[in-house]
Scaffold this motif. Structure first.
Motif, PDB file in Angstrom:
ATOM      1  N   VAL A  68      70.049  33.397  87.330  1.00 16.93           N
ATOM      2  CA  VAL A  68      71.144  32.431  87.209  1.00 16.93           C
ATOM      3  C   VAL A  68      71.825  32.241  88.564  1.00 16.93           C
ATOM      4  O   VAL A  68      72.138  31.122  88.970  1.00 16.93           O
ATOM      5  CB  VAL A  68      72.161  32.879  86.128  1.00 16.93           C
ATOM      6  CG1 VAL A  68      73.391  31.983  86.125  1.00 16.93           C
ATOM      7  CG2 VAL A  68      71.503  32.878  84.748  1.00 16.93           C
ATOM      8  N   THR A  86      67.725  38.409  84.700  1.00 17.03           N
ATOM      9  CA  THR A  86      68.216  37.090  84.291  1.00 17.03           C
ATOM     10  C   THR A  86      69.484  36.718  85.044  1.00 17.03           C
ATOM     11  O   THR A  86      69.671  35.569  85.449  1.00 17.03           O
ATOM     12  CB  THR A  86      68.476  37.084  82.769  1.00 17.03           C
ATOM     13  OG1 THR A  86      67.269  37.432  82.102  1.00 17.03           O
ATOM     14  CG2 THR A  86      68.933  35.716  82.301  1.00 17.03           C
ATOM     15  N   ALA A 139      76.748  30.598  85.729  1.00 18.52           N
ATOM     16  CA  ALA A 139      76.623  29.772  84.526  1.00 18.52           C
ATOM     17  C   ALA A 139      77.950  29.065  84.283  1.00 18.52           C
ATOM     18  O   ALA A 139      79.014  29.591  84.624  1.00 18.52           O
ATOM     19  CB  ALA A 139      76.269  30.642  83.322  1.00 18.52           C
ATOM     20  N   VAL A 160      73.747  29.313  79.582  1.00 21.27           N
ATOM     21  CA  VAL A 160      72.848  30.440  79.326  1.00 21.27           C
ATOM     22  C   VAL A 160      73.108  30.964  77.916  1.00 21.27           C
ATOM     23  O   VAL A 160      74.253  31.231  77.544  1.00 21.27           O
ATOM     24  CB  VAL A 160      73.058  31.583  80.341  1.00 21.27           C
ATOM     25  CG1 VAL A 160      72.107  32.736  80.032  1.00 21.27           C
ATOM     26  CG2 VAL A 160      72.831  31.088  81.759  1.00 21.27           C
ATOM     27  N   MET A 213      77.578  36.398  83.027  1.00 20.24           N
ATOM     28  CA  MET A 213      76.858  35.141  83.183  1.00 20.24           C
ATOM     29  C   MET A 213      77.698  34.094  83.930  1.00 20.24           C
ATOM     30  O   MET A 213      77.190  33.362  84.777  1.00 20.24           O
ATOM     31  CB  MET A 213      76.431  34.595  81.812  1.00 20.24           C
ATOM     32  CG  MET A 213      75.298  35.385  81.178  1.00 20.24           C
ATOM     33  SD  MET A 213      73.843  35.500  82.274  1.00 20.24           S
ATOM     34  CE  MET A 213      72.798  36.615  81.327  1.00 20.24           C
ATOM     35  N   ASP A 261      67.717  33.010  77.055  1.00 15.34           N
ATOM     36  CA  ASP A 261      67.203  34.293  77.522  1.00 15.34           C
ATOM     37  C   ASP A 261      66.676  35.085  76.330  1.00 15.34           C
ATOM     38  O   ASP A 261      67.445  35.508  75.469  1.00 15.34           O
ATOM     39  CB  ASP A 261      68.341  35.052  78.200  1.00 15.34           C
ATOM     40  CG  ASP A 261      67.898  36.387  78.755  1.00 15.34           C
ATOM     41  OD1 ASP A 261      66.683  36.648  78.761  1.00 15.34           O
ATOM     42  OD2 ASP A 261      68.765  37.153  79.180  1.00 15.34           O
ATOM     43  N   VAL A 288      78.244  29.571  78.140  1.00 17.50           N
ATOM     44  CA  VAL A 288      77.346  30.488  77.456  1.00 17.50           C
ATOM     45  C   VAL A 288      77.209  30.022  76.021  1.00 17.50           C
ATOM     46  O   VAL A 288      78.122  29.412  75.457  1.00 17.50           O
ATOM     47  CB  VAL A 288      77.848  31.947  77.471  1.00 17.50           C
ATOM     48  CG1 VAL A 288      77.850  32.504  78.877  1.00 17.50           C
ATOM     49  CG2 VAL A 288      79.224  32.051  76.826  1.00 17.50           C
ATOM     50  N   THR A 302      69.742  24.138  80.123  1.00 21.55           N
ATOM     51  CA  THR A 302      70.041  25.299  79.285  1.00 21.55           C
ATOM     52  C   THR A 302      68.920  26.321  79.414  1.00 21.55           C
ATOM     53  O   THR A 302      67.738  25.961  79.405  1.00 21.55           O
ATOM     54  CB  THR A 302      70.207  24.871  77.812  1.00 21.55           C
ATOM     55  OG1 THR A 302      71.428  24.155  77.678  1.00 21.55           O
ATOM     56  CG2 THR A 302      70.245  26.075  76.878  1.00 21.55           C
ATOM     57  N   PHE A 303      69.324  27.594  79.555  1.00 18.69           N
ATOM     58  CA  PHE A 303      68.367  28.697  79.583  1.00 18.69           C
ATOM     59  C   PHE A 303      68.568  29.533  78.345  1.00 18.69           C
ATOM     60  O   PHE A 303      69.687  29.924  78.039  1.00 18.69           O
ATOM     61  CB  PHE A 303      68.587  29.594  80.808  1.00 18.69           C
ATOM     62  CG  PHE A 303      68.310  28.879  82.070  1.00 18.69           C
ATOM     63  CD1 PHE A 303      67.035  28.840  82.583  1.00 18.69           C
ATOM     64  CD2 PHE A 303      69.324  28.200  82.711  1.00 18.69           C
ATOM     65  CE1 PHE A 303      66.776  28.138  83.730  1.00 18.69           C
ATOM     66  CE2 PHE A 303      69.068  27.492  83.859  1.00 18.69           C
ATOM     67  CZ  PHE A 303      67.796  27.461  84.370  1.00 18.69           C
TER      68      PHE A 303
END
Lengths: 214, 254
Positions: free
Chosen positions: B67, B63, B98, B80, B93, B52, B101, B49-50
């Motif tokens: 990804v 970003t 990704a 994300v 995303m 941001d 989200v 998991t990112f």
């Protein structure tokens, strides 16, 4: 000899970045293309039918763009891999969205796990999300992958096969379901090989090396 | 049951760089998210998991490229979160690679956004992040703005509502515990995990490997998220998984 081509069918359902990237990674000499062009798909050596989201929307796009006609030709001519809803679209029908007719490459139905899925007294969450084991049935696409390896699943509907001989991988989550189906040059999986780390990459590598002979 | 519980390392990213300090032995450029994601992937992480935390729009473009770069090299699910406010943010995303989200404040301000997102992209890619704080015995409320702003919303009832609105998963962070390293808030974790029929990820407060075990066994979480115990090299993801498996939890070890 020119390099082989793998066509990932793009019919507007979800991002194909991961599938493309994973296939290209395991076979640097293969040209992996994401396309909706029937000509490109029919010329390719290997074809992948992905899919995410609701089956009603997937089947509507598949029919609107003539992908069902293309798949009907591909199934008679070259290795074809279905992934997730791509597998479900290859069944006879799905009970999602009030009942949807699918392409019928395999016999059986797609059914809802249900909201009261229980095992050993424990309520199971739906969607079935995460890494689960797949019991293999001998097939070239499992080559080099340990039996009962884990793959990444995310789905609320599962495949109930009508012809046991077409089941090439068995999964279990509250109920037994088909995690992989195969017939002749067609193979399809419920899990996401492009998200299943080493085991998933191995399966994709096997697919791109496969001549379609079971 | 054969479905494995998941371990999810979390990276805080600002303008395409990992912040909050990551200190792997052997990594010279500690802030490169691609390198760090690959490291966790190699250690057997089940997902990544990112978060941001970039404030500017220009930073968010960075970003998106990050990804894309990670999705080309890391073949496990990527989530994300942070700054997801419109359907267009989600589309960008997902197109970048990704798989899911995570929607946080936008869900609180506009719950219908979760419904619209789930309808458009499918519940499987919509994670609703809940930041909860204990306000009384057996009562937890949603806080926004990094835990500073109370909303008066009951966290358990909110989780149930979000599941009804089409969330595919809940990411529950205990704001009392975040960064404290004293373990998850097991009370709210269990209350929410038992109240909804979608997977719950426990987050906030992990200081040792037993905390991960507690999150699953006592908190009934389906997945556990941690940052600092992995970033500073105290434990590898593989060590964490082996520890949980030894405690009798189903894990992916192969």
């Amino acid at each position: 000899m020119s390099s082989k081509i793998c066509a990932v069918i793009d019919y507007g359902m979800g991002n194909l970045h991961s599938a493309h990237g994973a296939l290209q990674t395991v076979a640097p000499d293969t040209k992996v293309v994401v396309t909706s062009d029937p000509e490109v798909i029919l010329k390719a050596d290997h074809v992948v039918l992905p899919g995410v989201g609701a089956i009603r929307d997937c089947m509507a796009e598949i029919r609107a763009q003539g992908i069902d006609q293309v798949v009907a030709e591909v199934r008679n001519s070259k290795p074809l891999l279905g992934i997730c809803v791509g597998l479900q679209a290859m069944m006879d029908s799905s009970e999602e969205n009030g009942g949807v007719d699918c392409m019928g490459l395999f016999s059986g139905q797609v059914k809802f796990f249900g909201n009261d899925l229980v095992e050993n007294g424990e309520q199971l969450k739906v969607p079935h999300m995460g890494w689960n084991r797949v019991e293999q049935v001998a097939h070239p696409l499992w080559s080099g992958i340990a039996d009962n390896s884990r793959f990444y699943f995310v789905h609320s509907y599962y495949v109930q096969a009508a012809d046991a001989s077409q089941v090439k991988g068995r999964g279990h989550y509250g109920v037994d379901f088909a995690a992989a189906m195969g017939q002749d040059n067609v193979f399809a999986v419920q899990f996401h090989p492009e998200k299943s780390h080493n085991a998933g990459l191995a399966l994709l590598r096997n697919f791109l090396a496969w001549d379609g002979q079971a | 049951m054969a479905l494995a519980k998941r371990i999810i390392p979390c990276l805080d990213v600002d303008k395409g760089r990992v912040v909050k300090g990551v200190n792997f032995v052997g990594i010279r450029d500690a802030g490169d998210p691609v390198e760090i994601a690959k490291r966790y992937n190699d250690q057997g992480a089940d997902e990544i998991t990112f978060l941001d935390i970039t404030a500017s729009h220009e930073g968010r473009d960075t970003t998106v490229h990050m990804v894309e770069a990670i999705a080309e090299q890391v073949f496990i699910p990527l989530t994300v979160g942070g700054g997801i406010r419109e359907l267009e943010d989600i589309r960008r995303m997902l197109n970048a690679g990704a798989d899911k989200v995570s929607i946080n404040s936008a869900a609180v301000y506009n719950p219908e956004f979760v419904k619209a997102a789930s309808d458009k992209f499918g519940a499987q890619c919509i994670v609703v992040a809940i930041d909860a704080k204990q306000v009384a015995d057996d009562r937890w409320e949603i806080f926004t703005h990094g835990g500073r702003k109370p909303t008066g919303i009951n966290a358990v009832e909110w989780a149930v509502k979000m599941a009804e609105y089409g969330a595919g998963e809940i990411l529950l962070t205990s704001m009392d515990r975040d960064g404290v390293k004293s373990g998850f808030d097991l009370g709210v974790t269990r209350a929410i995990a038992d109240a909804v029929n979608i997977p719950v990820i426990a987050s906030g407060g992990v200081g040792n490997l037993d905390h991960l075990v507690d999150g699953v066994k006592q908190g009934h979480a389906d997945a556990v998220l941690a940052a600092s115990i992995f970033h500073f090299g105290e434990y590898t993801v593989q060590q964490a998984k082996e520890h949980m498996a030894a405690a009798g939890i189903e894990m992916r070890l192969d």
